[in-house]
Write a protein that holds these residues in place. Structure first.
Motif, mmCIF file in Angstrom:
data_model
loop_
_atom_site.group_PDB
_atom_site.id
_atom_site.type_symbol
_atom_site.label_atom_id
_atom_site.label_comp_id
_atom_site.label_asym_id
_atom_site.label_seq_id
_atom_site.Cartn_x
_atom_site.Cartn_y
_atom_site.Cartn_z
ATOM 1 N N MET A 261 -7.601 6.498 -14.098
ATOM 2 C CA MET A 261 -6.719 7.643 -13.873
ATOM 3 C C MET A 261 -5.920 7.456 -12.585
ATOM 4 S SD MET A 261 -8.258 11.478 -13.469
ATOM 5 C CE MET A 261 -7.504 12.753 -12.465
ATOM 6 N N GLU A 262 -6.585 7.060 -11.514
ATOM 7 C CA GLU A 262 -5.907 6.839 -10.235
ATOM 8 C C GLU A 262 -4.939 5.663 -10.318
ATOM 9 O OE1 GLU A 262 -6.981 5.528 -5.639
ATOM 10 O OE2 GLU A 262 -8.584 6.130 -7.001
ATOM 11 N N LEU A 263 -5.377 4.568 -10.934
ATOM 12 C CA LEU A 263 -4.507 3.395 -11.061
ATOM 13 C C LEU A 263 -3.288 3.703 -11.916
ATOM 14 C CD1 LEU A 263 -7.178 0.590 -11.574
ATOM 15 C CD2 LEU A 263 -5.605 0.793 -9.633
ATOM 16 N N GLY A 264 -3.494 4.428 -13.005
ATOM 17 C CA GLY A 264 -2.379 4.751 -13.884
ATOM 18 C C GLY A 264 -1.306 5.542 -13.170
ATOM 19 N N PHE A 265 -1.696 6.571 -12.432
ATOM 20 C CA PHE A 265 -0.720 7.384 -11.719
ATOM 21 C C PHE A 265 -0.164 6.677 -10.491
ATOM 22 C CE2 PHE A 265 -2.030 10.592 -14.599
ATOM 23 C CZ PHE A 265 -1.014 11.537 -14.614
ATOM 24 N N SER A 266 -0.770 5.569 -10.107
ATOM 25 C CA SER A 266 -0.204 4.716 -9.061
ATOM 26 C C SER A 266 0.721 3.661 -9.651
ATOM 27 C CB SER A 266 -1.328 4.036 -8.266
ATOM 28 O OG SER A 266 -2.145 4.979 -7.627
ATOM 29 N N GLY B 175 3.779 -10.577 -19.673
ATOM 30 C CA GLY B 175 5.120 -10.087 -19.986
ATOM 31 C C GLY B 175 5.394 -8.693 -19.477
ATOM 32 N N THR B 176 4.341 -7.899 -19.246
ATOM 33 C CA THR B 176 4.557 -6.544 -18.763
ATOM 34 C C THR B 176 5.106 -6.523 -17.344
ATOM 35 O OG1 THR B 176 2.256 -6.406 -18.001
ATOM 36 C CG2 THR B 176 2.740 -5.615 -20.231
ATOM 37 N N GLY B 177 4.881 -7.595 -16.580
ATOM 38 C CA GLY B 177 5.357 -7.613 -15.201
ATOM 39 C C GLY B 177 6.445 -8.643 -14.933
ATOM 40 N N PHE B 178 6.696 -9.525 -15.894
ATOM 41 C CA PHE B 178 7.679 -10.593 -15.690
ATOM 42 C C PHE B 178 9.101 -10.035 -15.637
ATOM 43 C CE2 PHE B 178 10.808 -13.439 -17.592
ATOM 44 C CZ PHE B 178 10.701 -14.550 -16.773
ATOM 45 N N THR B 179 9.885 -10.580 -14.739
ATOM 46 C CA THR B 179 11.298 -10.203 -14.670
ATOM 47 C C THR B 179 12.136 -11.406 -14.281
ATOM 48 O OG1 THR B 179 12.887 -8.723 -13.601
ATOM 49 C CG2 THR B 179 11.048 -9.466 -12.251
ATOM 50 N N ASP B 180 13.296 -11.516 -14.889
ATOM 51 C CA ASP B 180 14.238 -12.602 -14.599
ATOM 52 C C ASP B 180 15.293 -12.071 -13.636
ATOM 53 O OD1 ASP B 180 16.048 -14.650 -14.517
ATOM 54 O OD2 ASP B 180 16.226 -14.887 -16.688
ATOM 55 N N PHE C 83 0.828 -1.205 0.000
ATOM 56 C CA PHE C 83 0.000 0.000 0.000
ATOM 57 C C PHE C 83 0.866 1.260 0.000
ATOM 58 C CE2 PHE C 83 -2.841 3.190 1.796
ATOM 59 C CZ PHE C 83 -4.040 2.913 1.175
ATOM 60 N N LEU C 84 1.930 1.239 0.796
ATOM 61 C CA LEU C 84 2.838 2.383 0.854
ATOM 62 C C LEU C 84 3.528 2.618 -0.476
ATOM 63 C CD1 LEU C 84 4.556 2.179 4.362
ATOM 64 C CD2 LEU C 84 3.340 4.147 3.413
ATOM 65 N N ARG C 85 3.983 1.536 -1.112
ATOM 66 C CA ARG C 85 4.645 1.679 -2.413
ATOM 67 C C ARG C 85 3.683 2.220 -3.459
ATOM 68 N NH1 ARG C 85 6.711 -3.187 -4.723
ATOM 69 N NH2 ARG C 85 5.498 -4.463 -3.267
ATOM 70 N N LYS C 86 2.448 1.742 -3.422
ATOM 71 C CA LYS C 86 1.442 2.225 -4.372
ATOM 72 C C LYS C 86 1.155 3.705 -4.141
ATOM 73 C CE LYS C 86 -3.227 0.958 -5.980
ATOM 74 N NZ LYS C 86 -4.147 1.886 -5.284
ATOM 75 N N ARG C 87 1.042 4.103 -2.892
ATOM 76 C CA ARG C 87 0.791 5.510 -2.579
ATOM 77 C C ARG C 87 1.976 6.379 -2.976
ATOM 78 N NH1 ARG C 87 -1.504 6.670 3.285
ATOM 79 N NH2 ARG C 87 -3.445 6.106 2.215
ATOM 80 N N GLN C 88 3.196 5.886 -2.711
ATOM 81 C CA GLN C 88 4.379 6.646 -3.098
ATOM 82 C C GLN C 88 4.478 6.774 -4.613
ATOM 83 O OE1 GLN C 88 6.445 8.544 -1.494
ATOM 84 N NE2 GLN C 88 7.617 8.998 -3.350
ATOM 85 N N ASN C 89 4.099 5.721 -5.326
ATOM 86 C CA ASN C 89 4.074 5.794 -6.790
ATOM 87 C C ASN C 89 3.173 6.930 -7.254
ATOM 88 O OD1 ASN C 89 5.741 3.561 -7.041
ATOM 89 N ND2 ASN C 89 4.060 2.122 -7.374
ATOM 90 N N PHE C 90 2.014 7.071 -6.599
ATOM 91 C CA PHE C 90 1.072 8.123 -6.972
ATOM 92 C C PHE C 90 1.693 9.498 -6.756
ATOM 93 C CE2 PHE C 90 -2.564 10.941 -6.191
ATOM 94 C CZ PHE C 90 -3.351 10.658 -7.296
ATOM 95 N N PHE C 91 2.325 9.694 -5.608
ATOM 96 C CA PHE C 91 2.960 10.982 -5.329
ATOM 97 C C PHE C 91 4.105 11.251 -6.314
ATOM 98 C CE2 PHE C 91 1.731 10.415 -0.602
ATOM 99 C CZ PHE C 91 0.455 10.866 -0.867
ATOM 100 N N SER C 92 4.879 10.230 -6.614
ATOM 101 C CA SER C 92 6.003 10.393 -7.542
ATOM 102 C C SER C 92 5.508 10.740 -8.943
ATOM 103 C CB SER C 92 6.846 9.117 -7.587
ATOM 104 O OG SER C 92 7.430 8.846 -6.332
ATOM 105 N N PHE D 25 4.347 -3.026 -10.201
ATOM 106 C CA PHE D 25 4.236 -1.629 -10.623
ATOM 107 C C PHE D 25 5.186 -1.340 -11.782
ATOM 108 C CE2 PHE D 25 3.573 -1.680 -5.951
ATOM 109 C CZ PHE D 25 2.228 -1.369 -5.930
ATOM 110 N N GLN D 26 4.732 -0.488 -12.698
ATOM 111 C CA GLN D 26 5.579 -0.006 -13.787
ATOM 112 C C GLN D 26 6.104 1.370 -13.380
ATOM 113 O OE1 GLN D 26 7.907 0.564 -16.198
ATOM 114 N NE2 GLN D 26 6.766 -1.109 -17.179
#
Length: 265
Positions: free
Chosen positions: A87-92, A180-185, A26-35, A199-200
């Motif tokens: 809109m909210e999800l995108g900016f998060s 594939g948008t979220g996958f990482t090796d 939740f904190l990371r998502k909120r910080q993403n929004f502020f960023s 998160f992107q």
């Protein structure tokens, strides 16, 4: 996103209610929004202006004289709600989720437009769950051959069909593209390890993805305005707001392309 101050905090009630893992998410998502607000502030203002346009248009058609416009208007209201959530999800930085929600918004818009243009389809839409005959009649118009039936070349709907297909593959449907948008090796020399990024947060990619979100949302409003244009065109303040939006949107396209060194947008 790096380089932006960490403003995200939990209030006492949230600290009490959240388990540690969810609190971290939740904190990371909120910080993403502020960023995102910091890095893409002018783009955020474009989204807010578009919301102001939606709200003024909705207020203008609040009192209707034609009862056949009731269902299309409600569908447009629901589409506007999807726009706000996206809109909210995108900016998060929850891009796939934003696209999935806005895909629903596109579907609501094209259904609203179709019923507005062909009021006799109101009963077809409302009787979807009333037996097999009702479902067949609904599918014939609203499920099969969507491009021909629901996305005519007017009021931005042809463009929305393109995004509808892209969002289906990128977000809504389970597919190689969506995963594939979220996958990482994150393997090393000793261990094979795969991860998934919730998160992107790459600003350069976000610039493209958020602007696409804005462009789609603008086409959705264009369809709404096109249906009720005889009434909405009389609101000179609304017309001025729409003109201003198109100007600032085009300026943002140039700014983002230049700032983030993007080939196309």
């Amino acid at each position: 996103m790096t380089g932006t101050p960490n403003r995200a905090q939990l209030d006492p009630f949230e600290k009490e209610a959240f388990h540690p893992d969810y609190a971290d998410y939740f904190l990371r998502k909120r910080q993403n929004f502020f960023s995102s607000l910091t890095v893409f502030r002018d783009l955020w203002e474009c989204f807010q202006l578009l919301n102001d346009i939606w709200m003024r248009g909705i207020a203008d058609i609040k009192h209707m004289s034609d009862q056949m416009h009731m269902l299309p208007s409600i569908l447009f209201y629901a589409a506007h709600a999807r726009f706000l959530i996206a809109m909210e999800l995108g900016f998060s930085c929850c891009i796939s989720d934003a696209y999935s929600v806005l895909r629903d918004g596109i579907e609501l818009v094209c259904h609203a437009h179709k019923i507005f243009k062909e009021p006799s389809l109101t009963s077809v839409w409302t009787n979807k769950h009333k037996g097999e005959a009702g479902l067949r009649a609904y599918d014939k118009v609203f499920t099969w051959d969507k491009k021909k039936n629901l996305f005519p070349d007017e009021h931005g709907l042809a463009q929305l069909h393109t995004y509808f297909g892209k969002f289906s593959e990128m977000a809504t449907h389970s597919s190689v593209t969506s995963l594939g948008t979220g996958f990482t090796d994150i393997s090393d020399a000793n261990n094979l390890t795969w991860g998934f990024q919730y998160f992107q947060t790459d600003p350069r990619r976000l610039a493209v993805l958020l602007f696409a979100l804005l462009q789609v949302s603008a086409h959705m409003e264009e369809a709404f305005f096109g249906c009720f244009e005889p009434r909405l065109h009389l609101d000179h303040v609304l017309v001025g707001m729409r003109d201003k939006f198109n100007r600032v949107k085009d300026a943002q396209r140039v700014y983002l392309r230049t700032t983030f060194k993007l080939d196309t947008m």
